[in-house]
Design an enzyme around this catalytic site. Structure first.
Site, PDB file in Angstrom:
ATOM      1  N   ARG A  42       0.809  -1.216   0.000  1.00 29.67           N
ATOM      2  CA  ARG A  42       0.000   0.000   0.000  1.00 29.67           C
ATOM      3  C   ARG A  42       0.844   1.270   0.000  1.00 29.67           C
ATOM      4  NH1 ARG A  42      -5.268  -1.189   3.899  1.00 29.67           N
ATOM      5  NH2 ARG A  42      -6.094  -2.932   2.660  1.00 29.67           N
ATOM      6  N   ASP A 151     -13.446  12.397  11.063  1.00 32.96           N
ATOM      7  CA  ASP A 151     -12.623  11.293  10.602  1.00 32.96           C
ATOM      8  C   ASP A 151     -11.195  11.775  10.421  1.00 32.96           C
ATOM      9  OD1 ASP A 151     -13.448   8.367   9.440  1.00 32.96           O
ATOM     10  OD2 ASP A 151     -11.593   9.097   8.507  1.00 32.96           O
TER      11      ASP A 151
END
Length: 290
Positions: A42, A151
């Site tokens: 990733r 978030d």
């Protein structure tokens, strides 16, 4: 046998531990060693975008470069997932509507003010779900109502503010509510209705940032569902301290069904509803509500 990713740098165990610890210190997310290859895969695009040749150099970039803060956010974005949808965990939402909302209506009748916090709101489905449920209840139409969604990811917050969704996000939405609270927004897309959006605000927030959390308004209810599963014990305790501080005395905390506060020594009371188990911050002496 050659690696399928031949030509890309391989992350050593030492580099993995340095990067893992750096991410943990930033946001409390713990990446276990069996996830080393996932982390490597990733983060490759991040190295490529910066022209960095190996993970040791990338770690030094995250620590010392002038752009390290922005890059750390991008790295964490690459390492986290944000799968969610509207009306998730319906049994819990039913208990919230039928058992908690009448309590909150009575408790806050003198102020006619209600605050909910969706902590770790991802792309906004939970926050909008809560606003829709408040409207469905008919209890708070002329109240001062706010649902705050926060978030760590700025990318998903941009999606939340846009408020446009496709079939995957709507897979558990009852058809009557789909018709009542959404409007068409293109092929296989809908947008949350403006009067629902008016009750919802979004902000960037790191749950591990104790000092920064003072900017979060006090809430009557906090939904923090399927968030703490990514934290170790120390980080969970830190996050629970933040949540407790930002809950009004007597306010409620709702977790995901795979989560609980056992062994955390948190200062919350377990409340047995007919349809669910929730947690409550104890009232102040004398029953003061805020």
């Amino acid at each position: 046998m050659p690696r399928f990713d031949e030509g890309r740098p391989e992350m050593t165990l030492e580099e993995f531990r340095l990067l893992r610890d750096h991410v943990y210190a930033h946001c409390g997310i713990l990446i276990h060693e069996n996830m080393k290859f996932v982390m490597e895969r990733r983060l490759w695009p991040r190295l490529e975008s910066l022209g960095i040749q190996d993970f040791g150099s990338y770690h030094r970039y995250l620590r010392y470069d002038a752009q390290r803060s922005a890059e750390l956010e991008a790295a964490v974005e690459s390492l986290t997932t944000h799968e969610t949808y509207f009306f998730r965990e319906p049994a819990q939402l039913k208990a919230f509507c039928e058992e908690l909302l009448p309590i909150l209506e009575k408790r806050n009748a003198h102020t006619r003010r209600l605050r909910l916090w969706s902590a770790g709101c991802s792309s906004g489905e939970e926050a909008y779900t809560l606003a829709m449920l408040l409207k469905e209840s008919g209890r708070f139409d002329d109240w001062d109502v706010e649902v705050l969604g926060t978030d760590l990811s700025r990318r998903v917050l941009a999606v939340a503010r846009r408020a446009e969704y496709g079939p995957s996000a709507l897979r558990a939405t009852p058809p009557d509510l789909l018709e009542r609270y959404f409007v068409p927004a293109g092929v296989n897309r809908v947008r949350v209705r403006d009067d629902v959006k008016a009750w919802v605000n979004f902000g960037h927030h790191n749950l591990s940032d104790v000092a920064g959390s003072q900017l979060v308004p006090r809430s009557d209810v906090v939904f923090c569902r399927n968030v703490m599963i990514y934290f170790d014990l120390a980080a969970r305790r830190r996050v629970l301290g933040v949540i407790r501080d930002r809950l009004c005395p007597g306010g409620y905390l709702l977790l995901g069904h795979a989560e609980n506060l056992l062994s955390l020594g948190a200062d919350f009371e377990l409340v047995h509803l007919k349809g669910d188990l929730v947690y409550r911050r104890p009232e102040l002496p004398g029953g003061e509500g805020r």
